[in-house]
Scaffold this active site. Structure first.
Site, PDB file in Angstrom:
ATOM      1  N   PHE A 156       0.856  -1.188   0.000  1.00  0.00           N
ATOM      2  CA  PHE A 156       0.000   0.000   0.000  1.00  0.00           C
ATOM      3  C   PHE A 156       0.896   1.242   0.000  1.00  0.00           C
ATOM      4  CE2 PHE A 156      -3.076   3.050   1.711  1.00  0.00           C
ATOM      5  CZ  PHE A 156      -4.176   2.741   0.931  1.00  0.00           C
TER       6      PHE A 156
ATOM      7  N   PHE B 194      -0.424  -2.519   8.258  1.00  0.00           N
ATOM      8  CA  PHE B 194      -1.001  -3.280   9.360  1.00  0.00           C
ATOM      9  C   PHE B 194      -0.481  -4.718   9.381  1.00  0.00           C
ATOM     10  CE2 PHE B 194      -4.324  -5.839  11.393  1.00  0.00           C
ATOM     11  CZ  PHE B 194      -4.412  -5.198  12.613  1.00  0.00           C
ATOM     12  N   GLU B 195      -0.168  -5.255   8.215  1.00  0.00           N
ATOM     13  CA  GLU B 195       0.317  -6.633   8.106  1.00  0.00           C
ATOM     14  C   GLU B 195       1.812  -6.773   8.374  1.00  0.00           C
ATOM     15  OE1 GLU B 195      -3.517  -6.203   6.437  1.00  0.00           O
ATOM     16  OE2 GLU B 195      -1.725  -5.172   5.709  1.00  0.00           O
TER      17      GLU B 195
ATOM     18  N   ALA C 152       4.527   3.011   4.529  1.00  0.00           N
ATOM     19  CA  ALA C 152       4.193   4.439   4.458  1.00  0.00           C
ATOM     20  C   ALA C 152       2.760   4.634   4.933  1.00  0.00           C
ATOM     21  CB  ALA C 152       4.360   4.970   3.042  1.00  0.00           C
TER      22      ALA C 152
ATOM     23  N   ILE D  88       0.067   7.585   5.603  1.00  0.00           N
ATOM     24  CA  ILE D  88      -0.196   8.996   5.281  1.00  0.00           C
ATOM     25  C   ILE D  88      -1.527   9.381   5.909  1.00  0.00           C
ATOM     26  CG2 ILE D  88      -0.493  10.678   3.424  1.00  0.00           C
ATOM     27  CD1 ILE D  88       1.169   8.686   1.645  1.00  0.00           C
TER      28      ILE D  88
ATOM     29  N   THR E 100      -9.624  10.649   8.625  1.00  0.00           N
ATOM     30  CA  THR E 100     -10.211   9.865   9.715  1.00  0.00           C
ATOM     31  C   THR E 100      -9.122   9.514  10.730  1.00  0.00           C
ATOM     32  OG1 THR E 100      -9.771   7.712   8.707  1.00  0.00           O
ATOM     33  CG2 THR E 100     -11.800   8.845   8.028  1.00  0.00           C
TER      34      THR E 100
ATOM     35  N   HIS F  42      -8.065   6.729  11.414  1.00  0.00           N
ATOM     36  CA  HIS F  42      -7.441   5.483  10.962  1.00  0.00           C
ATOM     37  C   HIS F  42      -5.913   5.558  11.045  1.00  0.00           C
ATOM     38  CE1 HIS F  42      -7.415   1.731   8.714  1.00  0.00           C
ATOM     39  NE2 HIS F  42      -6.568   2.245   7.847  1.00  0.00           N
TER      40      HIS F  42
ATOM     41  N   PHE G 227      13.049   0.196  11.841  1.00  0.00           N
ATOM     42  CA  PHE G 227      11.794   0.908  11.572  1.00  0.00           C
ATOM     43  C   PHE G 227      11.954   1.817  10.357  1.00  0.00           C
ATOM     44  CE2 PHE G 227       8.540   4.135  12.364  1.00  0.00           C
ATOM     45  CZ  PHE G 227       7.452   3.358  12.759  1.00  0.00           C
TER      46      PHE G 227
ATOM     47  N   ARG H  20      10.345  12.174   2.284  1.00  0.00           N
ATOM     48  CA  ARG H  20      11.042  11.271   3.209  1.00  0.00           C
ATOM     49  C   ARG H  20      11.411   9.936   2.548  1.00  0.00           C
ATOM     50  NH1 ARG H  20       7.917  10.673   8.381  1.00  0.00           N
ATOM     51  NH2 ARG H  20       9.933  10.234   9.300  1.00  0.00           N
TER      52      ARG H  20
END
Length: 154
Positions: free
Chosen positions: A22, A57-58, A80, A82, A86, A88, A113, A127
């Protein structure tokens, strides 16, 4: 006084890089930066394994799996996040960060990280190799240094 410090040397070391698909227009550049740093510091291409996951998330689950394999000296997480309209972003950022930190502590293996958390697409791009450096390259540097530091301190 004894001082311990890691070195930027990857000769004979193996790394796993787990990358979020993603926002791949950003994560692809982060991955390129990480691979470049590893190669420039003596890591052979055959000693780098890249694993793509659907999203940030994975990352923790697959990073945990790779950290559990004895063949890797360190795992580099690349993603990444962004900010949108919301909350989220807040939930994901916290969850991914805490998950990766926990994996490093539990596995006693360096987990670097390389996650960009940005307010905007423009900031994320900066970045990932523009004005703000490349956070994937920074993560690979940290992984290299941590691997050699942990060897020194036993």
């Amino acid at each position: 006084m004894r001082v311990f410090e890691g070195e930027m040397s990857g000769k004979g070391k193996k790394f796993a890089v787990v990358v979020s698909r993603f926002n791949n227009f950003v994560t692809g550049k982060l991955l390129d930066g990480a691979i470049d740093v590893l190669k420039r510091h003596g890591v052979k291409e055959d000693d780098v394994t890249v694993v793509w996951v659907p999203g940030s998330f994975e990352l923790p689950l697959v990073v945990k799996k790779m950290a559990g394999k004895k063949e890797y000296d360190a795992v580099i997480a690349v993603g990444a996040l962004i900010r949108g309209q919301t909350p989220h972003f807040e939930y994901l950022s916290r969850s991914v960060t805490e998950g990766l930190s926990r994996i490093a502590l539990e596995s006693s293996k360096p987990v670097a990280f390389g996650i960009v958390t940005a307010e905007s697409l423009e900031q994320a791009i900066e970045r990932a190799g523009a004005k703000g450096g490349n956070k994937g390259a920074d993560a690979a540097s940290a992984a290299l240094e941590m691997v050699t530091l942990l060897e020194k301190i036993g």
